[in-house]
Design a protein around this motif. Structure first.
Motif, PDB file in Angstrom:
ATOM      1  N   THR A  78       1.008  -1.021  -0.259  1.00  0.00           N
ATOM      2  CA  THR A  78      -0.210  -0.320   0.037  1.00  0.00           C
ATOM      3  C   THR A  78       0.728   1.389  -0.027  1.00  0.00           C
ATOM      4  N   VAL A  79       0.294   2.818  -0.481  1.00  0.00           N
ATOM      5  CA  VAL A  79       0.897   3.552  -0.186  1.00  0.00           C
ATOM      6  C   VAL A  79       0.302   4.278   0.076  1.00  0.00           C
ATOM      7  N   ASN A  80       0.295   5.019   1.607  1.00  0.00           N
ATOM      8  CA  ASN A  80      -0.701   5.621   2.548  1.00  0.00           C
ATOM      9  C   ASN A  80      -0.458   7.192   2.444  1.00  0.00           C
ATOM     10  N   LEU A  81      -1.553   7.812   2.678  1.00  0.00           N
ATOM     11  CA  LEU A  81      -1.491   9.336   2.930  1.00  0.00           C
ATOM     12  C   LEU A  81      -2.417   9.953   4.160  1.00  0.00           C
ATOM     13  N   GLN A  82      -1.157  10.409   5.543  1.00  0.00           N
ATOM     14  CA  GLN A  82      -1.681  10.640   6.447  1.00  0.00           C
ATOM     15  C   GLN A  82      -1.879  12.088   6.613  1.00  0.00           C
ATOM     16  N   MET A  83      -2.774  12.545   6.812  1.00  0.00           N
ATOM     17  CA  MET A  83      -3.287  13.516   6.696  1.00  0.00           C
ATOM     18  C   MET A  83      -4.085  14.786   8.077  1.00  0.00           C
ATOM     19  N   ASN A  84      -3.610  15.572   8.379  1.00  0.00           N
ATOM     20  CA  ASN A  84      -3.826  15.682   8.931  1.00  0.00           C
ATOM     21  C   ASN A  84      -3.584  17.304   9.391  1.00  0.00           C
ATOM     22  N   SER A  85      -4.150  18.535  10.959  1.00  0.00           N
ATOM     23  CA  SER A  85      -4.861  19.503  10.400  1.00  0.00           C
ATOM     24  C   SER A  85      -6.132  19.905   9.730  1.00  0.00           C
TER      25      SER A  85
END
Length: 126
Positions: A78-85
């Protein structure tokens, strides 16, 4: 059959976080450049992050720099995208895409990407 599937979207309040995943079937993600894009209603598809097959530093759009992080999980393919704020203006359908050209760099434009997922909706609203 080469296929990408995004997951992890949903409804989140401003300031919250979400983690999107892009899973592949039929090929190994770590061998290819992967990009994350988004498209809001009435707007063009926007490149927000990409990670090249060569393992160089990822690229980020200015609008998400410092808030979003792209990463590979080779064990899970997998390739993940952590999205904060998260902000209301992050609301869009998010897509991952794979570039099979074997170039050592990644592009933030849709053109080089060959295979796309179906997208996952992210809504940031109170």
């Amino acid at each position: 059959q080469l296929q990408l599937v995004e997951s992890g979207g949903g409804l989140v309040q401003p300031g919250g976080s979400l983690r999107l995943s892009c899973a592949a079937s039929g090929f190994t993600l770590s061998s290819y450049t992967i990009g994350w894009f988004r498209q809001a209603p009435g707007k063009e598809r926007e490149g927000i992050s990409c990670i090249s097959r060569s393992g160089g530093s990822p690229n980020y759009a200015d609008s998400v720099k410092g808030r979003f992080t792209i990463s590979r999980d080779s064990a899970k393919n997998t390739v993940n995208l952590q999205m904060n704020s998260l902000k209301p203006e992050d609301t869009a359908v998010y897509y991952c895409a794979a570039d099979f050209s074997f170039l050592p760099v990644c592009f933030m434009t849709p053109t080089p990407y060959d295979t796309w997922g179906q997208g996952t909706q992210v809504t940031v609203s109170s």
